[in-house]
Design an enzyme around this catalytic site. Structure first.
Site, PDB file in Angstrom:
ATOM      1  N   HIS A   1      -4.351   1.912   4.962  1.00  0.00           N
ATOM      2  CA  HIS A   1      -3.378   1.828   3.880  1.00  0.00           C
ATOM      3  C   HIS A   1      -3.432   0.461   3.188  1.00  0.00           C
ATOM      4  O   HIS A   1      -3.100  -0.554   3.784  1.00  0.00           O
ATOM      5  CB  HIS A   1      -1.983   2.070   4.474  1.00  0.00           C
TER       6      HIS A   1
ATOM      7  N   HIS B   1      -0.724  -2.227  -5.986  1.00  0.00           N
ATOM      8  CA  HIS B   1       0.285  -1.205  -5.682  1.00  0.00           C
ATOM      9  C   HIS B   1       1.371  -1.135  -6.748  1.00  0.00           C
ATOM     10  O   HIS B   1       1.746  -0.064  -7.216  1.00  0.00           O
ATOM     11  CB  HIS B   1       0.935  -1.487  -4.321  1.00  0.00           C
TER      12      HIS B   1
HETATM   13  O1  G3P Z   1      -0.386   6.677  -0.661  1.00  0.00           O
HETATM   14  C1  G3P Z   1       0.299   6.850   0.523  1.00  0.00           C
HETATM   15  C2  G3P Z   1       1.321   5.817   0.520  1.00  0.00           C
HETATM   16  O2  G3P Z   1       0.606   4.673   0.152  1.00  0.00           O
HETATM   17  C3  G3P Z   1       2.391   6.072  -0.482  1.00  0.00           C
HETATM   18  O3  G3P Z   1       3.266   5.034  -0.572  1.00  0.00           O
HETATM   19  O4  G3P Z   1       4.253   3.188  -1.809  1.00  0.00           O
HETATM   20  O5  G3P Z   1       2.485   2.730  -0.141  1.00  0.00           O
HETATM   21  O6  G3P Z   1       1.912   3.810  -2.302  1.00  0.00           O
HETATM   22  P1  G3P Z   1       2.953   3.626  -1.238  1.00  0.00           P
HETATM   23 CA    CA Z   2      -0.330   4.410  -2.095  1.00  0.00          CA
END
Ligand code: G3P
Ligand code: CA
Length: 340
Positions: free
Chosen positions: A32, A74
Site C-alpha cells: 500500500h 494520494h
Molecule cells: O486503494 C486501497 C486503499 O488505498 C484505499 O484507501 O485512502 O489509502 O487510497 P486510500
Molecule cells: Ca489507494
C-alpha cells in the site's frame, strides 16, 4: 509399473488445470503506497523496498499536474506529504491548499517528500515511522514507477504488478484534466492491455470504472473500492454497493471489490466472538475477488489480538484473495509460515 501409470495420470490431470487457476488462488500481497510502513509513501525508494519484501503488487494513487502529467500522490493537494509550503509560500489557495493541478511537473520536481503529516501539520501521523528530519525523497511520476518495475524485472527476473487508483476524477474535470484518458494511454504504451496483464485499476468512484469499461472498453481488471458515504469521496452510494444487489451491479463492470477492514469484520458480539459481515461471501458468490484495505501493523482495530491474528482471520477464516498492507514483509512472513 502401476506407480508409473499413476504418475502419468496425475501429470495429465495437473496439465489439464489451467495455470490461471493456480495464479488465482494466490493470496496477493499488495504494498500500500509502497513499503509505506518503513519509507515515506509513494516514493521510488518505497516501491523498490516493497519489491524486495516480496510484494506481488504495488498500490499507488495517481493525480495530475497542471501540464497533464500523472504523478504518484494520494491526496489531491501537496500539503501533507511534501514541503510545498516551504518552496512555494505564496501559491496556496485561500484555504491554504496546494492542489497538484495548480503546479507543473517541473515545479513538483522541486519538492521533497516527507512522511505524512497530521492535518494541522504539527507532527507525523505515524510517529514511529521514517523520521521527517531525513526527507530525502522526490515525487515520482507514474512513468518513473513503470520504468522501475520493468528495470527490476530485467535485473531480478520477477515482475511486481501494479494496482493503480485514480483519485478525484471530478476535481480534475474542473481543471479540464482527464486522468482516465491519460492513464490508459500510458498503460497501453507500456503494454498493459489485457486482463491477464499484471495490473488492477481501482477507484472509489463507480462512474470512473463504468466509464473505463463501457466507453474506453478496457480489458484491464477493475476493482470497486468501497468506502463510507460519510467520507464524502464521490457521488457513489456505498450503502447500496454493499448490498447483494449493489455487488451484483459491480460484478457487471468490475472484477473485484476493495472494502475496508471494518466492513468485513465489524467488531465483537457480547460473547466476545468477532462479527463477520456478509460482504466476502456475497462477493465470492458473484465471482468477485476481495482485496480489503489497509493492513497496518502499527494501527488496526482493537478487537484483533495482534497483527498476525488480523491476518489469520482475513486469510484463513474469511479467505480473502489479497490485502493492501503498509507492511508487506510481515504479511509475506505470515503467508510463508502458512505454507509449511
Ligand atoms: O486503494 C486501497 C486503499 O488505498 C484505499 O484507501 O485512502 O489509502 O487510497 P486510500
Ligand atoms: Ca489507494
Amino acid at each position: 509399473m502401476r506407480k508409473f501409470f499413476l504418475n502419468i495420470f496425475f501429470l495429465i490431470i495437473l496439465l489439464a488445470i489451467p495455470l490461471e487457476s493456480f495464479a488465482n488462488q494466490k493470496k496477493l500481497i499488495i504494498a500500500h503506497r509502497g513499503a509505506s510502513g518503513y519509507l515515506p509513501e509513494h516514493t521510488l525508494e518505497g516501491a523498490a523496498l516493497a519489491f524486495a519484501m516480496g510484494s506481488d503488487f504495488l498500490e499507488l494513487d495517481v493525480v495530475m499536474t497542471k501540464d497533464g502529467h500523472l504523478i504518484v500522490m494520494h491526496d489531491l493537494t501537496l500539503n501533507a506529504t511534501t514541503n510545498v509550503e516551504e518552496i512555494f509560500p505564496d501559491r496556496s489557495d485561500i484555504n491554504g491548499n496546494y492542489f497538484s493541478m495548480e503546479f507543473t511537473l517541473d515545479e513538483v520536481r522541486k519538492l521533497r517528500v516527507n512522511e505524512r503529516l497530521k492535518k494541522n501539520g504539527s507532527s507525523q501521523v505515524f510517529q514511529a515511522r521514517f523520521p521527517n528530519e531525513y526527507s530525502l525523497f522526490k515525487v515520482p511520476t507514474l512513468e518513473e514507477i513503470l520504468k522501475l518495475l520493468i528495470g527490476l524485472k530485467k535485473s531480478h527476473g520477477r515482475i511486481m504488478g501494479l494496482y493503480i487508483e485514480i483519485k478525484g476524477f471530478a476535481t480534475h474535470q474542473k481543471y479540464n484534466l482527464n486522468p482516465v484518458d491519460k492513464l490508459l494511454v500510458i498503460l497501453d504504451r507500456y503494454d498493459y492491455r489485457e486482463a491477464s496483464d499484471p495490473i488492477w485499476i481501482q477507484s472509489f468512484d463507480s462512474e470512473v470504472l463504468i466509464t473505463m469499461r463501457q466507453k474506453y472498453k478496457t480489458k484491464l481488471r477493475l476493482t470497486q473500492l468501497i468506502g463510507e458515504n460519510r467520507w464524502g469521496l464521490s457521488d457513489t452510494d456505498f450503502n447500496y454497493l454493499k448490498t447483494y444487489k449493489g455487488l451484483k451491479e459491480i460484478s457487471v463492470y468490475a472484477n473485484g471489490i476493495g472494502p475496508w477492514i471494518k466492513q468485513v469484520v465489524s467488531g465483537k458480539n457480547i460473547s466476545g466472538d468477532l462479527k463477520f459481515t456478509e460482504i466476502v461471501r456475497r462477493a465470492h458468490e458473484l465471482n468477485l475477488k476481495v482485496h480489503p484495505y489497509t493492513f497496518r501493523a502499527d494501527k488496526f482495530p482493537s478487537y484483533f489480538d495482534s497483527f498476525d491474528h488480523l491476518l489469520h482471520i482475513f486469510f484463513n477464516e474469511l479467505k480473502v484473495d489479497g490485502i493492501f498492507t503498509d507492511f508487506p514483509d510481515q504479511v509475506f512472513k505470515f503467508v510463508e509460515k502458512g505454507k509449511k
